[in-house]
Design a protein around this motif. Structure first.
Motif, mmCIF file in Angstrom:
data_model
loop_
_atom_site.group_PDB
_atom_site.id
_atom_site.type_symbol
_atom_site.label_atom_id
_atom_site.label_comp_id
_atom_site.label_asym_id
_atom_site.label_seq_id
_atom_site.Cartn_x
_atom_site.Cartn_y
_atom_site.Cartn_z
ATOM 1 N N ASN A 12 0.791 -1.281 0.313
ATOM 2 C CA ASN A 12 0.001 -0.135 0.158
ATOM 3 C C ASN A 12 0.673 1.163 -0.170
ATOM 4 O OD1 ASN A 12 0.767 0.113 2.950
ATOM 5 N ND2 ASN A 12 -0.485 1.077 3.176
ATOM 6 N N LEU A 13 1.987 0.865 0.269
ATOM 7 C CA LEU A 13 2.835 2.521 0.394
ATOM 8 C C LEU A 13 3.986 2.363 -1.062
ATOM 9 C CD1 LEU A 13 4.092 2.101 3.924
ATOM 10 C CD2 LEU A 13 2.337 3.671 2.615
ATOM 11 N N ILE A 14 3.911 1.702 -2.209
ATOM 12 C CA ILE A 14 4.816 1.120 -3.042
ATOM 13 C C ILE A 14 3.448 2.572 -4.603
ATOM 14 C CG2 ILE A 14 4.844 0.401 -5.161
ATOM 15 C CD1 ILE A 14 5.209 -2.593 -3.577
ATOM 16 N N PRO A 15 4.761 3.574 -4.759
ATOM 17 C CA PRO A 15 4.004 4.631 -5.353
ATOM 18 C C PRO A 15 3.579 3.872 -6.662
ATOM 19 C CG PRO A 15 6.683 4.800 -4.412
ATOM 20 C CD PRO A 15 6.230 3.446 -4.645
ATOM 21 N N ASP A 16 2.422 4.719 -7.282
ATOM 22 C CA ASP A 16 2.060 4.062 -8.673
ATOM 23 C C ASP A 16 1.472 5.324 -9.440
ATOM 24 O OD1 ASP A 16 0.186 4.718 -7.419
ATOM 25 O OD2 ASP A 16 -0.402 2.501 -6.927
ATOM 26 N N ASP A 17 0.883 6.109 -10.309
ATOM 27 C CA ASP A 17 0.833 6.678 -11.307
ATOM 28 C C ASP A 17 -0.804 7.309 -10.284
ATOM 29 O OD1 ASP A 17 2.091 6.309 -12.806
ATOM 30 O OD2 ASP A 17 0.114 5.118 -14.344
ATOM 31 N N ALA A 18 -1.507 6.136 -9.581
ATOM 32 C CA ALA A 18 -2.159 6.935 -8.282
ATOM 33 C C ALA A 18 -1.756 7.730 -6.869
ATOM 34 C CB ALA A 18 -3.434 6.130 -7.870
ATOM 35 N N SER A 19 -0.426 7.043 -6.660
ATOM 36 C CA SER A 19 0.202 7.628 -5.736
ATOM 37 C C SER A 19 1.639 8.025 -5.709
ATOM 38 C CB SER A 19 0.126 6.519 -4.566
ATOM 39 O OG SER A 19 -1.740 6.578 -4.128
ATOM 40 N N PRO A 20 1.791 8.890 -6.075
ATOM 41 C CA PRO A 20 3.125 9.381 -6.881
ATOM 42 C C PRO A 20 3.954 9.542 -5.162
ATOM 43 C CG PRO A 20 1.348 11.032 -6.604
ATOM 44 C CD PRO A 20 0.757 10.164 -6.989
ATOM 45 N N GLU A 21 5.187 9.522 -5.444
ATOM 46 C CA GLU A 21 6.350 9.469 -4.654
ATOM 47 C C GLU A 21 6.210 10.148 -3.691
ATOM 48 O OE1 GLU A 21 10.563 8.600 -6.126
ATOM 49 O OE2 GLU A 21 9.897 6.762 -7.143
ATOM 50 N N TRP A 22 5.828 11.787 -4.010
ATOM 51 C CA TRP A 22 6.210 13.303 -3.514
ATOM 52 C C TRP A 22 4.653 12.945 -2.870
ATOM 53 C CZ3 TRP A 22 1.525 15.631 -4.793
ATOM 54 C CH2 TRP A 22 0.892 15.133 -6.506
ATOM 55 N N MET A 23 3.559 12.401 -3.076
ATOM 56 C CA MET A 23 2.405 11.893 -2.265
ATOM 57 C C MET A 23 2.667 11.193 -1.095
ATOM 58 S SD MET A 23 -1.225 11.638 -3.187
ATOM 59 C CE MET A 23 -1.968 10.135 -2.369
ATOM 60 N N ASN A 24 2.037 12.517 -0.062
ATOM 61 C CA ASN A 24 2.139 11.444 1.411
ATOM 62 C C ASN A 24 0.757 11.139 1.564
ATOM 63 O OD1 ASN A 24 1.749 11.507 4.739
ATOM 64 N ND2 ASN A 24 3.904 11.497 5.121
ATOM 65 N N GLN A 109 1.609 18.287 -7.580
ATOM 66 C CA GLN A 109 2.041 18.559 -6.412
ATOM 67 C C GLN A 109 1.453 20.114 -5.817
ATOM 68 O OE1 GLN A 109 5.903 17.727 -4.801
ATOM 69 N NE2 GLN A 109 5.544 18.181 -2.482
ATOM 70 N N THR A 110 1.197 20.617 -4.925
ATOM 71 C CA THR A 110 0.268 22.279 -3.949
ATOM 72 C C THR A 110 1.403 22.518 -3.946
ATOM 73 O OG1 THR A 110 -0.721 23.018 -3.164
ATOM 74 C CG2 THR A 110 -0.416 21.823 -3.083
ATOM 75 N N PHE A 111 1.708 24.108 -3.923
ATOM 76 C CA PHE A 111 2.607 24.802 -3.262
ATOM 77 C C PHE A 111 3.424 24.878 -2.262
ATOM 78 C CE2 PHE A 111 -0.408 26.868 -1.728
ATOM 79 C CZ PHE A 111 -0.113 27.929 -1.120
ATOM 80 N N GLN A 112 2.912 23.747 -1.226
ATOM 81 C CA GLN A 112 3.082 23.352 0.086
ATOM 82 C C GLN A 112 2.137 22.366 0.558
ATOM 83 O OE1 GLN A 112 2.883 26.926 2.855
ATOM 84 N NE2 GLN A 112 4.256 28.113 2.173
ATOM 85 N N GLY A 113 3.211 21.036 0.964
ATOM 86 C CA GLY A 113 2.785 20.120 1.444
ATOM 87 C C GLY A 113 2.444 18.723 0.326
ATOM 88 N N MET A 114 2.146 17.787 1.635
ATOM 89 C CA MET A 114 2.723 16.587 -0.122
ATOM 90 C C MET A 114 1.347 15.929 0.060
ATOM 91 S SD MET A 114 6.416 14.681 1.626
ATOM 92 C CE MET A 114 6.072 15.078 3.323
ATOM 93 N N PHE A 115 0.423 16.860 -1.440
ATOM 94 C CA PHE A 115 -0.223 16.273 -1.715
ATOM 95 C C PHE A 115 -0.730 17.462 -2.633
ATOM 96 C CE2 PHE A 115 -1.285 19.085 2.133
ATOM 97 C CZ PHE A 115 -1.472 20.158 1.639
ATOM 98 N N PRO A 116 -2.082 16.362 -3.889
ATOM 99 C CA PRO A 116 -1.546 17.467 -4.737
ATOM 100 C C PRO A 116 -3.037 18.264 -5.013
ATOM 101 C CG PRO A 116 -3.764 15.763 -4.432
ATOM 102 C CD PRO A 116 -2.324 15.898 -3.590
#
Length: 478
Positions: A12-24, A109-116
């Motif tokens: 569930n933590l492996i990056p993929d297209d829906a959960s890129p590496e930059w997203m927490n 990724q947004t200007f601040q934070g690890m989410f879109p």
């Protein structure tokens, strides 16, 4: 060699297209929850608070002003408002208008934070929406609904975006100057309090008899809305670090401590001077506490939150209960819900107290910088240079003056423009009637089993045919 270095990640933590590496995933989940909590403060929180706090004949109109603003702000926000508040710089106080609808933008990724960006757009929307709904609180009981429909998108575009960009966008001039506004004491509360008071001046007062006697039609409903407002503040202040951090936890706890202290302070003052523990007063004290801690929530210690609660429960109480009754200007302007006291005064108070109590170590958790954001008391205590503490207080005052100036000027211009198109006020005849005149509907039926009167002048839906059983095998249309 350490074998754990090659331990594979859980699936569930492996990056993929829906959960890129930059997203927490944890940060993204909390940000969406926090945004929803803030949204619930407005819908249904302030809808039912306003609906219960006003005279019965204004319950529907007051609630609907809030509901309309929530919907209208969202469409304007994704259309141009968000990018004007957090996008590319046009001038140091304003961003360039642009859409926030394309997936190529929303999924980055947004200007601040690890989410879109999509999460940030939604999170910032609920803050923008509640600001307009707070302004509505000053205008209840007489503003023409059509004028309100025009006011909302205009004020969002030309006032809110200026404050948000200047203070919250990293490129904004007040952000670069070093104003501390953790979660909207300036951008939301001070601006809504000043704008509401200014708009109330231009719209004019309620009917004399409504000003003299304006009892809540449902205090229990009002308390339910107040409860949603209080609990929703967990997302209001807890979501602004943009990360699930210890600073977010501190901000949440400080928020509730200050609100509770402020409520109790206001309640004690009511008992001492008026000999009655007022429920409405307690709600006002709760609100002023929440507003006061908002610019400081994650950058002050718990003891400072207590002190801020004492001040927020006493100074706005004094301005509302004493100064207001002696001031000709405050008496002249009909601020229905007292947003000048609960938001403008409390927001300014919170901004100044933030300049006194901001602790450098906590500021670093939020801003990522040590030594720039130093409260005056900590500067003198050795946590930083005293000169930095003095500078912080001055910067906080500059921010207050800027927000006041922008909102007085822009709100006045918008009201003058709107009244060229439609009247700002309802007619005297319609104000006598209230909801029935404005919307053709009333909050509570007082006849029969809830049937509308046959001679109702206003309802659009009076003549709609509804099938009801008459006798076995027969149907009558009414």
């Amino acid at each position: 060699m350490n074998s754990t270095a090659f331990t594979p990640l859980p699936s569930n933590l492996i990056p993929d297209d829906a959960s890129p590496e930059w997203m927490n995933k944890g940060d993204n989940a909390w940000q969406l929850v926090a945004a929803t909590l803030v949204g619930l403060q407005s819908v249904p929180g302030l809808i039912i608070l306003y609906g219960g706090a006003v005279k019965k004949k204004w319950a529907v109109n007051s609630a609907f002003m809030a509901l309309y603003a929530f919907a209208c702000v969202l469409v304007c926000w994704v259309g141009w408002g968000y990018r004007m508040s957090f996008g590319d710089q046009l001038i140091p106080i304003w961003g360039k208008a642009n859409l926030a609808l394309d997936q190529g933008y929303l999924l980055h990724q947004t200007f601040q934070g690890m989410f879109p960006n999509a999460t940030m757009v939604f999170f910032q929307f609920v803050f923008a929406a509640i600001t307009l709904i707070l302004i509505a609180g000053a205008l209840l009981g007489r503003m023409n609904f059509y004028a309100w429909m025009l006011f909302v998108p205009l004020w969002l575009t030309f006032s809110y975006t200026v404050g948000a960009y200047s203070i919250w966008c990293p490129q904004g001039f007040l952000a670069e100057l070093g104003v501390i506004d953790y979660s909207g004491g300036y951008v939301i509360h001070l601006s809504s309090g000043v704008a509401g008071f200014t708009a109330a001046y231009w719209v004019g007062p309620r009917l004399t008899k409504d000003r003299e006697r304006f009892p809540p039609n449902n205090i229990l409903l009002m308390l339910a809305g107040a409860g949603l407002l209080w609990m929703g503040w967990t997302g209001f202040n807890g979501g602004d670090p943009y990360v699930v951090s210890i600073d977010a936890s501190l901000a949440v706890l400080n928020t509730h401590v200050c609100a509770a202290t402020s409520l109790l302070t206001w309640l004690i003052l009511d008992i001492i001077f008026f000999r009655k523990p007022s429920v409405i007063g307690a709600v006002q004290g709760m609100i002023t506490g929440l507003v006061c801690i908002t610019p400081a929530a994650g950058v002050v210690q718990g003891w400072a939150a207590i002190i801020m609660g004492i001040f927020s429960g006493s100074i706005p109480w004094f301005t509302m209960m004493v100064v207001h009754k002696k001031s000709e200007l405050l008496q002249k302007v009909d601020d229905t819900m007292g947003v000048f006291h609960t938001h403008a005064i409390a927001g300014s108070l919170g901004g100044i107290l933030t300049g006194l109590f901001a602790k450098p170590k906590l500021s670093k958790l939020f801003y990522g910088k040590y030594g720039k954001y130093v409260g005056l008391f900590h500067g003198f205590a050795g946590d930083g240079k005293a000169s930095l503490g003095v500078r912080q207080v001055l910067v906080q005052i500059i921010g207050i003056l800027f927000v006041i100036g922008v909102n007085v000027v822009i709100t006045s211009l918008i009201c003058l423009l709107v009244q060229l198109i439609v009247p700002l006020r309802m007619s005297e005849e319609d104000m006598e009637i209230g909801d029935e005149a404005a919307h053709g509907e009333e909050a509570y039926a007082i006849w029969g089993q809830g049937d509308r009167p046959e001679n109702s002048r206003y309802s659009t839906y009076n003549d709609i045919e509804v099938a009801v059983p008459k006798e076995a095998g027969q149907v009558e249309m009414i």
